[in-house]
Write an enzyme that holds these catalytic residues in place. Structure first.
Site, PDB file in Angstrom:
ATOM      1  N   GLU A   2       0.831  -1.210   0.000  1.00 53.51           N
ATOM      2  CA  GLU A   2       0.000   0.000   0.000  1.00 53.51           C
ATOM      3  C   GLU A   2       0.864   1.257   0.000  1.00 53.51           C
ATOM      4  O   GLU A   2       1.827   1.371   0.762  1.00 53.51           O
ATOM      5  CB  GLU A   2      -0.923   0.019   1.230  1.00 53.51           C
ATOM      6  CG  GLU A   2      -1.878  -1.150   1.319  1.00 53.51           C
ATOM      7  CD  GLU A   2      -2.871  -1.259   0.178  1.00 53.51           C
ATOM      8  OE1 GLU A   2      -2.920  -0.357  -0.693  1.00 53.51           O
ATOM      9  OE2 GLU A   2      -3.601  -2.265   0.139  1.00 53.51           O
ATOM     10  N   HIS A   3       0.490   2.182  -0.853  1.00 51.80           N
ATOM     11  CA  HIS A   3       1.172   3.472  -1.005  1.00 51.80           C
ATOM     12  C   HIS A   3       2.619   3.295  -1.460  1.00 51.80           C
ATOM     13  O   HIS A   3       3.458   4.159  -1.244  1.00 51.80           O
ATOM     14  CB  HIS A   3       1.088   4.293   0.284  1.00 51.80           C
ATOM     15  CG  HIS A   3      -0.292   4.804   0.568  1.00 51.80           C
ATOM     16  ND1 HIS A   3      -0.707   6.058   0.203  1.00 51.80           N
ATOM     17  CD2 HIS A   3      -1.358   4.210   1.160  1.00 51.80           C
ATOM     18  CE1 HIS A   3      -1.980   6.226   0.570  1.00 51.80           C
ATOM     19  NE2 HIS A   3      -2.394   5.117   1.145  1.00 51.80           N
ATOM     20  N   THR A   4       2.873   2.177  -2.087  1.00 52.87           N
ATOM     21  CA  THR A   4       4.178   1.953  -2.705  1.00 52.87           C
ATOM     22  C   THR A   4       4.161   2.327  -4.183  1.00 52.87           C
ATOM     23  O   THR A   4       5.216   2.567  -4.767  1.00 52.87           O
ATOM     24  CB  THR A   4       4.582   0.476  -2.579  1.00 52.87           C
ATOM     25  OG1 THR A   4       3.493  -0.347  -3.035  1.00 52.87           O
ATOM     26  CG2 THR A   4       4.897   0.112  -1.140  1.00 52.87           C
TER      27      THR A   4
ATOM     28  N   GLY B  75     -13.181   0.595  -2.009  1.00 55.89           N
ATOM     29  CA  GLY B  75     -11.766   0.416  -2.297  1.00 55.89           C
ATOM     30  C   GLY B  75     -11.445  -0.836  -3.087  1.00 55.89           C
ATOM     31  O   GLY B  75     -10.310  -1.312  -3.051  1.00 55.89           O
TER      32      GLY B  75
ATOM     33  N   ASP C 276      -4.654  -0.616 -10.271  1.00 58.07           N
ATOM     34  CA  ASP C 276      -6.040  -1.069 -10.388  1.00 58.07           C
ATOM     35  C   ASP C 276      -6.334  -1.593 -11.789  1.00 58.07           C
ATOM     36  O   ASP C 276      -6.906  -2.677 -11.963  1.00 58.07           O
ATOM     37  CB  ASP C 276      -7.003   0.061 -10.045  1.00 58.07           C
ATOM     38  CG  ASP C 276      -6.876   0.510  -8.605  1.00 58.07           C
ATOM     39  OD1 ASP C 276      -6.189  -0.165  -7.829  1.00 58.07           O
ATOM     40  OD2 ASP C 276      -7.469   1.559  -8.265  1.00 58.07           O
TER      41      ASP C 276
ATOM     42  N   TYR D  26      -4.392  11.801   1.238  1.00 59.59           N
ATOM     43  CA  TYR D  26      -3.631  11.085   0.207  1.00 59.59           C
ATOM     44  C   TYR D  26      -2.566  12.013  -0.375  1.00 59.59           C
ATOM     45  O   TYR D  26      -1.402  11.631  -0.541  1.00 59.59           O
ATOM     46  CB  TYR D  26      -4.581  10.602  -0.887  1.00 59.59           C
ATOM     47  CG  TYR D  26      -3.945   9.722  -1.937  1.00 59.59           C
ATOM     48  CD1 TYR D  26      -3.966   8.336  -1.819  1.00 59.59           C
ATOM     49  CD2 TYR D  26      -3.326  10.268  -3.060  1.00 59.59           C
ATOM     50  CE1 TYR D  26      -3.388   7.520  -2.776  1.00 59.59           C
ATOM     51  CE2 TYR D  26      -2.743   9.468  -4.019  1.00 59.59           C
ATOM     52  CZ  TYR D  26      -2.779   8.089  -3.879  1.00 59.59           C
ATOM     53  OH  TYR D  26      -2.193   7.292  -4.831  1.00 59.59           O
TER      54      TYR D  26
END
Length: 380
Positions: free
Chosen positions: A36-38, A125, A173, A223
Site C-alpha cells: 500500500e502506497h508503494t 476500495g 487497479d 492522500y
C-alpha cells in the site's frame, strides 16, 4: 454458459435495444494483497482480481454515438464524439474516457450500444471504476478489431481515469483488472511495469474480504499529504523515489523530521513485505503470509497513519477470531480489510467482527470470500 448476473445484462440489452448483443465482456474488481502506497514511490504491489466484475453487453453502431444503460441504477447515458472532452461529469465519464483514450492513441472506435451491470461493491476500495473502464476497453477493442496488448490496455484505461475523469490513480487497479489470472496474485513493478503471476491457492485457507462500511473522510487531502511527504523525503535523501532506498537505517538517520522518517519506514518496509510475500507464495507457503499481513497493518497504522478505528477493530477482532493474519487493504481511512483464515471460517470470523462493531456502535460490515480470478475477458 453465462452466470445469472451476466444473463441479466444480456436480457436487459435485448429489451432495451430489441436486438442481440454482438458479445459480452467482463472485467473484475481487485483486492490488494500487500503493497500500500508503494505505487507512487515506484515500488511493488501485489493485487489479485476478484470474481466480482462489471459485465458489458454491446453491439456496434454506424455513427459516432455511444448509448449506455446501467441495470444497477436504471440510468441511460448518451454521448457523442463532440462530447469527448476531459472533465465530463457523471458515471458515464469513465466510459467516455475510454473512448477518448483510444481515439487519442490513434485507434478508430465507432459508436456502440451498451448495457452494463456490476456486482463490484461501490466505494469500498475494490476498484469498481477500473473494472468499468477495463470492461469497456475490452469490449471496444474486440468490436473494433484493435490489436492492443494487455499492459497497454491497462495504461489506456488509466489514462481515461487520470486525464479524462481527473482521478490521479496509479496503474495498479487497471493492471490487476486486465492482467490477473485465476488462482494467482499479480506481482507488479510500478517502475518498469514488469509482471509475474504468483500462485495464490491453498484448499486449507481462504481470504476473507470484509467491508467496514466506513465513509472515506478527508481522503483526497490525506492522500495528497502522504504523497507529498514521500516525495519530500526522496528529495532530501537524493534518490529518484523511496523505492531506491537500500539502507533504511542510514536513510532514517539522515532525516531530521520524525514524520518523514515514519513515512519512509513504511514505504521501504512495505516494499520488502511484497518481495517476502512473493517468496513465500512461490514456495507454496500461503499460511506464512499471515505475519506479513499483520506487519503491514501495523506499519499502515503507526508509520503511515492511514487506518481508522473501525478498520483497526476489524483487524484486531479477526485475529482474535482465528485469522492467521489480517490488514487493511486499499488507500486507507476506511474501506476493507482482508484476513487469511482457515477454509470455511470466513462467515464465523465476520460474525465476530460484526458483534464487535455492534458493541462499539458501528454500522454492520459486509463480507465475502475473495477468490483470485481472471482479468478482463470476453464471455461470449
Amino acid at each position: 454458459m453465462l452466470e445469472q448476473r451476466d444473463e441479466a445484462v444480456v436480457n436487459a440489452f435485448r429489451t432495451g435495444y430489441s436486438a442481440e448483443p454482438a458479445g459480452v465482456w467482463a472485467a473484475p474488481g481487485r483486492v490488494n494483497l500487500i503493497g500500500e502506497h508503494t505505487d507512487y514511490n515506484d515500488g511493488y504491489v501485489m493485487p489479485f482480481a476478484l470474481k466480482q466484475h462489471v459485465t458489458i453487453a454491446a453491439r456496434p453502431r454506424h455513427d459516432d454515438t455511444w448509448s449506455v444503460t446501467s441495470i444497477n441504477t436504471g440510468d441511460t447515458a448518451v454521448f457523442e464524439a463532440d462530447d469527448l472532452r476531459p472533465g465530463m461529469k457523471g458515471w458515464q465519464a469513465y466510459l467516455a474516457g475510454v473512448v477518448w483514450a483510444l481515439r487519442e492513441a490513434g485507434h478508430r472506435v465507432t459508436g456502440t450500444d451498451l448495457t452494463l451491470g456490476s456486482d463490484v461493491p461501490l466505494g469500498s476500495g475494490l476498484s469498481s471504476s477500473a473494472a468499468l473502464e477495463c470492461a469497456m476497453l475490452t469490449a471496444l477493442a474486440d468490436l473494433n478489431d484493435l490489436e492492443i496488448e494487455p499492459l497497454q490496455r491497462a495504461i489506456l484505461a488509466r489514462k481515461a481515469e487520470n486525464e479524462f475523469v481527473g482521478a490521479p490513480t496509479g496503474l495498479m487497479d487497471q493492471a490487476a483488472s486486465t492482467l490477473c489470472v485465476a488462482d494467482h496474485a499479480l506481482f507488479f513493478d510500478c517502475r518498469d511495469h514488469a509482471v509475474r503471476q504468483v500462485p495464490l491457492a491453498d484448499p486449507s485457507l481462504e481470504i476473507l474480504v470484509l467491508n467496514t462500511n466506513t465513509p472515506h473522510a478527508h481522503v483526497d487531502g490525506e492522500y495528497a499529504e502522504r504523497r507529498a511527504s514521500c516525495e519530500q523525503a526522496a528529495q532530501q535523501l537524493g534518490v529518484p523515489a523511496l523505492r531506491d532506498v537500500t539502507d533504511l537505517d542510514d536513510a532514517l538517520s539522515r532525516l531530521d523530521d520524525d514524520l518523514l522518517r515514519r513515512r519512509v519506514r513504511h514505504v521501504v518496509t512495505e516494499d520488502a513485505r511484497v518481495l517476502e510475500a512473493v517468496a513465500v507464495l512461490e514456495q507454496g507457503r500461503l499460511a506464512d503470509l499471515g505475519p506479513i499481513l499483520d506487519a503491514g497493518h501495523v506499519s499502515m497504522r503507526d508509520d503511515f497513519e492511514i487506518t481508522v478505528p473501525t478498520v483497526d477493530l476489524a483487524v484486531e477482532t479477526a485475529r482474535k477470531a482465528g485469522a492467521l493474519g489480517a490488514r487493511m487493504t486499499g488507500g486507507g481511512f476506511g474501506g476493507c480489510i482482508i484476513a487469511l483464515v482457515p477454509a470455511g471460517a470466513s462467515d464465523a470470523v465476520a460474525e465476530q467482527v460484526g458483534a464487535a462493531f455492534a458493541d462499539a456502535g458501528y454500522a454492520a460490515p459486509d463480507h465475502f470470500v475473495g477468490v483470485p480470478s481472471a482479468g478482463a475477458r470476453r464471455l461470449t
